[in-house]
Write an enzyme that holds these catalytic residues in place. Structure first.
Site, PDB file in Angstrom:
ATOM      1  N   VAL A  48       0.928  -1.338  -0.017  1.00  0.00           N
ATOM      2  CA  VAL A  48      -0.007   0.049  -0.030  1.00  0.00           C
ATOM      3  C   VAL A  48       1.034   1.252  -0.047  1.00  0.00           C
ATOM      4  O   VAL A  48       0.594   2.248  -0.635  1.00  0.00           O
ATOM      5  CB  VAL A  48      -0.998  -0.040   1.134  1.00  0.00           C
ATOM      6  N   CYS A  49       1.988   1.087   0.642  1.00  0.00           N
ATOM      7  CA  CYS A  49       2.976   2.437   0.795  1.00  0.00           C
ATOM      8  C   CYS A  49       3.391   2.534  -0.607  1.00  0.00           C
ATOM      9  O   CYS A  49       3.546   3.712  -1.150  1.00  0.00           O
ATOM     10  CB  CYS A  49       4.176   2.208   1.781  1.00  0.00           C
ATOM     11  N   ALA A  50       3.695   1.604  -1.302  1.00  0.00           N
ATOM     12  CA  ALA A  50       4.385   1.692  -2.747  1.00  0.00           C
ATOM     13  C   ALA A  50       3.363   2.046  -3.485  1.00  0.00           C
ATOM     14  O   ALA A  50       3.544   2.927  -4.471  1.00  0.00           O
ATOM     15  CB  ALA A  50       4.966   0.423  -3.134  1.00  0.00           C
ATOM     16  N   MET A  53       3.000   6.028  -2.659  1.00  0.00           N
ATOM     17  CA  MET A  53       4.247   6.814  -3.081  1.00  0.00           C
ATOM     18  C   MET A  53       4.143   6.714  -4.674  1.00  0.00           C
ATOM     19  O   MET A  53       4.589   7.917  -5.216  1.00  0.00           O
ATOM     20  CB  MET A  53       5.295   6.231  -2.486  1.00  0.00           C
TER      21      MET A  53
END
Length: 159
Positions: A48-50, A53
């Site tokens: 989810v962070c990838a 970003m």
């Protein structure tokens, strides 16, 4: 909690740049150039962070056209963030809050008790105007939820 209308907590921390250099980031210096978007994320190398970003990466022109600068912020080391940025072709700096002072100042710290992980950033976005005032805040207690990118872009236009 930091709310809209509050003075943004100022801070300095290590930052990895798109060129791969590690430099000192200062919020006070960054706001000298206009509004700043601080996009807090729990951890590099997570799906989810990838996704968040890289979505910011793909929408960066909309933010910069509005005069804003974007900075991702997590508690990962600057060296891990450098590799995360490289693997995801990120075109904006990532700030390392390895000391966990920034997530505490912005009150966006959370724990994953089931995993034994303490003190990571909640997924959160703050827009800070050139005067250092928070003009937009979004904080999620669910790390699986991404921000509304159009709301962030609109907030930058209003900053």
């Amino acid at each position: 909690m930091v709310d809209v209308g509050d003075d943004a907590p100022t801070f300095s921390a290590p930052m990895t740049t798109p060129s791969g250099d590690i430099e000192e980031f200062s919020l006070a210096d960054a706001t000298d150039d206009g509004p700043v978007v601080l996009a807090f994320f729990p951890g590099a190398f997570t799906s989810v962070c990838a996704s968040e970003m890289t979505t910011f990466r793909d929408r960066l022109d909309d933010l910069t056209d509005a005069g804003a600068s974007l900075y991702g912020v997590s508690v990962d080391s600057p060296f891990a963030l450098e590799e995360f940025a490289t693997q995801n072709n990120l075109n904006f700096p990532l700030v390392s809050d390895i000391a966990k002072e920034v997530i505490d100042a912005y009150d966006v710290s959370m724990d994953f008790d089931a995993l034994g992980v303490e003190g990571v950033a909640k997924r959160a976005v703050f827009v800070v105007d050139a005067d250092g005032t928070v003009t937009y805040e979004w904080v999620s207690d669910d790390p699986g939820i991404e921000p509304d990118y159009e709301d962030v872009e609109a907030a930058v236009g209003d900053a």
